[in-house]
Design an enzyme around this catalytic site. Structure first.
Site, PDB file in Angstrom:
ATOM      1  N   VAL A  12       0.828  -1.203   0.000  1.00 21.61           N
ATOM      2  CA  VAL A  12       0.000   0.000   0.000  1.00 21.61           C
ATOM      3  C   VAL A  12       0.871   1.265   0.000  1.00 21.61           C
ATOM      4  CG1 VAL A  12      -1.674   1.328   1.370  1.00 21.61           C
ATOM      5  CG2 VAL A  12      -1.995  -1.124   1.027  1.00 21.61           C
ATOM      6  N   LEU A 153      -6.970  -1.042  -3.132  1.00 15.85           N
ATOM      7  CA  LEU A 153      -6.223  -1.642  -4.245  1.00 15.85           C
ATOM      8  C   LEU A 153      -6.184  -3.163  -4.117  1.00 15.85           C
ATOM      9  CD1 LEU A 153      -3.209  -2.696  -3.187  1.00 15.85           C
ATOM     10  CD2 LEU A 153      -2.753  -0.273  -3.178  1.00 15.85           C
ATOM     11  N   LEU A 250     -16.964 -14.439  -8.261  1.00 19.66           N
ATOM     12  CA  LEU A 250     -17.973 -15.478  -8.409  1.00 19.66           C
ATOM     13  C   LEU A 250     -17.301 -16.783  -8.861  1.00 19.66           C
ATOM     14  CD1 LEU A 250     -21.038 -15.201  -7.924  1.00 19.66           C
ATOM     15  CD2 LEU A 250     -21.355 -15.049 -10.404  1.00 19.66           C
ATOM     16  N   GLY A 257      -8.262 -16.026   1.055  1.00 25.86           N
ATOM     17  CA  GLY A 257      -7.125 -15.892   1.983  1.00 25.86           C
ATOM     18  C   GLY A 257      -6.482 -14.557   1.722  1.00 25.86           C
ATOM     19  N   CYS A 260      -5.567  -9.686   3.699  1.00 29.92           N
ATOM     20  CA  CYS A 260      -6.648  -8.796   4.161  1.00 29.92           C
ATOM     21  C   CYS A 260      -7.922  -9.513   4.625  1.00 29.92           C
ATOM     22  CB  CYS A 260      -6.986  -7.791   3.067  1.00 29.92           C
ATOM     23  SG  CYS A 260      -5.657  -6.596   2.787  1.00 29.92           S
TER      24      CYS A 260
END
Ligand SMILES: NC(=O)c1ccc[n+]([C@@H]2O[C@H](COP(=O)([O-])OP(=O)(O)OC[C@H]3O[C@@H](n4cnc5c(N)ncnc54)[C@H](O)[C@@H]3O)[C@@H](O)[C@H]2O)c1
Length: 430
Positions: A12, A153, A250, A257, A260
C-alpha cells in the site's frame, strides 16, 4: 502540488508513494526496514506489481520520490502523512494496532502545524479518534488534522487501482481537512466520496466482508452443485450476466485468503461483538471458508484412495491468488500444511512465489519447474489460478505423474481434455 510523507513501503505505501509522485506531488516514503529502503533507493522493487517498478524509477529520476529510514524522517516536513503500516490479526481476532500506534508516536513530535495525518492502514471504527488522542499525548501540535482514507487496491493491479479507482473514500470530521485531502486526488480517474471518519473506516470492512461473503456463497453453491449434478461453471455464468450480481468474485475455489480478508472479517466480527451484535451471517461466511479448505483436502485424500500417509502431492500455485508473489495467509500454503500433517510429501511449484515459499513450511519441497514438481506424484493439485497452468503440456504431465489424478481447486482445466489424457479429474462444483 503537496509535500507528502508515507510511512511504510509495503504494497500500500509503495504504491501510494509512487502514484502520488507520478501525479506530481513531492513524496518521501519512510520504512523501518533499512535494507528495503536501500533497495528501493536503487529502484529495486521486490513485490510483483505491474507498472510499479516503472513508476518508482520515474519518481527517483524526477526526484519527486525519495526513500528514507524511519517514520519521523518521512513526516518531518510534510503537509500530509499517510500511514500505510500493517494491522495484523491480534488477540481474539481484533486488529492489532500496535504498529499504527508506534508510527503515530514517532511522527507526532515532528509534524508541522497544519499537517494532516491520513490513515490508510485498515483500522476498526473509532481508530481515527484514537489516533487523534494519541497524537496529542505524544506531543503533536494542536493544529494537526486526522483523516481516514482506506485503500481498496488489489495486489497485482495496485497501480491501476490507485490511479483509476472504483472510488476514493475520505473520512474526515473537519470539512477543511476533507477538502485538502480530496485535492491530493484531483488527477485520479474516479469518484471521490467524503464521509465521516467512522463511515470511511466501516466502508473498508464492509466491502471486504461483502466480497468474502460472495466467495463463500459461491463455494457453498459449488458444493451443492456437486450434490445435485449441476456444473457451477454454467451456474455462475448464468448468474454473472445479471448486472446486480456480476462475474467478479464469483469463482469457486479453495476459499479466500491473503493478507486482508481473513484478518478484516475477524476484526469486523469483533467490532460487532463489542456492540452486542452476533452478526451470524458474517460468522457463517468465515465458517464456510474454513470448511472449504477441508473439502479441498478431502478431495486430495479421495484422489489417492483415502489415506494421504506416504503419498506424494504435486501442488501448483502457492501464492494466495494469481499475479502476485504474496504468500501471506495463502489458502494453498494452508492446504499444503494440512497435507503434510496427514503424512503426505508435498512438491510445490509457483510461477512467482516459489523462492519466498522455500523454508516457509517445514517439509514443503519447492521446485523451479512445474513438471519436476509432478515427478513421481500420486496426484496433482492446482491451488492458484495462474494463467500459465492452462497452457502447460498435460501429455508431458501424464508421463511424469504416475498417479494420473488431478484435483483442480480453481477450475482452470478442461475436465474432458484431462479425462481424455487418462487423468481422473476432480474440480470444484462440476
Ligand atoms: N496489501 C493489500 O492488498 C492491502 C489492500 C488494502 C489495504 N491494505 C491495508 O494496508 C495496510 C498495509 O498493508 P500492506 O500490505 O501494504 O503491508 P506490508 O506488510 O506490505 O507493508 C508494511 C510496511 O510497513 C513497514 N513498517 C512497519 N512498521 C513501521 C514503522 N513504524 N515505520 C515505518 N515503516 C514501518 C514494514 O517494514 C513494511 O515495509 C494494512 O492495514 C492492510 O490491511 C492492504
Amino acid at each position: 502540488m503537496s509535500r507528502v510523507g508515507v510511512v511504510g513501503a509495503g504494497y500500500v505505501g509503495l504504491t501510494t508513494g509512487a502514484c502520488l509522485a507520478h501525479l506530481g506531488h513531492d513524496v518521501i516514503v519512510g520504512d523501518i526496514d533499512a535494507d528495503k529502503v536501500r533497495r528501493l533507493t536503487k529502484g529495486d522493487v521486490d513485490v510483483l506489481e505491474e507498472g510499479l517498478p516503472e513508476l518508482v524509477a520515474e519518481g527517483l529520476a524526477t526526484r519527486r520520490l525519495r526513500f528514507v529510514v524511519g517514520a519521523a524522517a518521512a513526516a518531518a516536513d510534510a503537509e500530509f502523512v499517510f500511514l500505510c503500516v500493517p494491522t495484523p490479526e491480534g488477540e481474539g481476532g481484533d486488529a492489532d494496532l500496535s504498529v499504527v500506534e508506534a508510527a503515530v508516536r514517532e511522527v507526532a513530535p515532528v509534524l508541522p502545524p497544519g499537517a494532516v495525518l491520513v490513515n490508510k492502514s485498515t483500522v476498526p471504527v473509532g481508530s481515527s479518534g484514537h489516533v487523534g488522542r494519541l497524537l496529542r499525548a505524544a506531543g503533536a501540535v494542536p493544529e494537526v488534522g486526522v483523516a481516514s482514507n482506506p485503500e481498496f487496491l488489489r495486489e497485482g493491479t495496485a497501480v491501476r487501482d490507485f490511479l483509476s479507482p472504483a472510488r476514493v473514500v475520505i473520512g474526515a470530521d473537519d470539512p477543511t481537512v476533507a477538502v485538502r485531502v480530496s485535492d491530493l486526488y484531483r488527477d485520479v480517474q474516479g469518484p471521490v466520496l467524503v464521509t465521516s471518519t467512522a463511515s470511511a473506516e466501516m466502508v473498508k470492512y464492509a466491502s471486504n466482508a461483502f466480497l468474502a461473503a460472495k466467495v463463500s456463497f459461491v463455494n457453498a453453491i459449488a458444493n451443492l452443485c456437486e450434490a445435485v449434478n449441476a456444473d457451477v461453471r454454467e451456474v455462475t455464468l448464468g448468474m454473472g450476466y445479471d448486472p446486480r450480481i456480476g462475474f467478479e468474485f464469483l469463482h469457486p475455489g479453495p476459499g479466500w485468503g491473503g493478507s486482508c480478508f481473513p484478518k478484516d472479517t475477524a476484526a469486523l466480527a469483533r467490532t460487532a461483538a463489542r456492540v452486542g451484535d452476533d452478526f451470524p451471517m458474517l460468522a457463517a461466511v468465515i465458517a464456510t471458508n474454513r470448511e472449504q479448505r477441508d473439502r479441498v483436502v478431502g478431495k486430495v485424500r479421495d484422489a489417492v484412495g483415502g489415506d494421504l500417509a506416504g503419498r506424494t502431492v504435486a501442488a501448483w500455485g502457492l501464492t494466495f491468488k494469481a499475479n502476485t508473489n504474496d504468500l501471506r495467509d495463502s489458502p494453498a500454503i494452508d492446504i499444503a500444511r494440512r497435507l503434510l500433517g496427514e503424512g503426505a510429501t508435498v512438491r510445490g511449484y509457483d510461477p512467482a512465489g516459489g523462492e519466498a515459499a522455500r523454508g516457509l513450511l517445514p517439509g514443503l519441497e519447492v521446485l523451479a519447474d512445474p513438471y519436476e514438481a509432478c515427478a513421481g506424484a500420486d496426484v496433482l493439485c492446482v491451488l492458484t489460478e495462474w494463467d500459465e497452468f492452462r497452457w502447460l503440456d498435460y501429455e508431458r504431465v501424464a508421463t511424469v505423474l504416475p498417479g494420473r489424478a488431478i484435483v483442480d481447486a480453481r477450475n482452470v482445466l478442461d475436465p474432458a481434455a484431462m479425462r481424455h489424457l487418462g487423468f481422473t479429474y476432480r474440480g470444484i462444483g462440476r
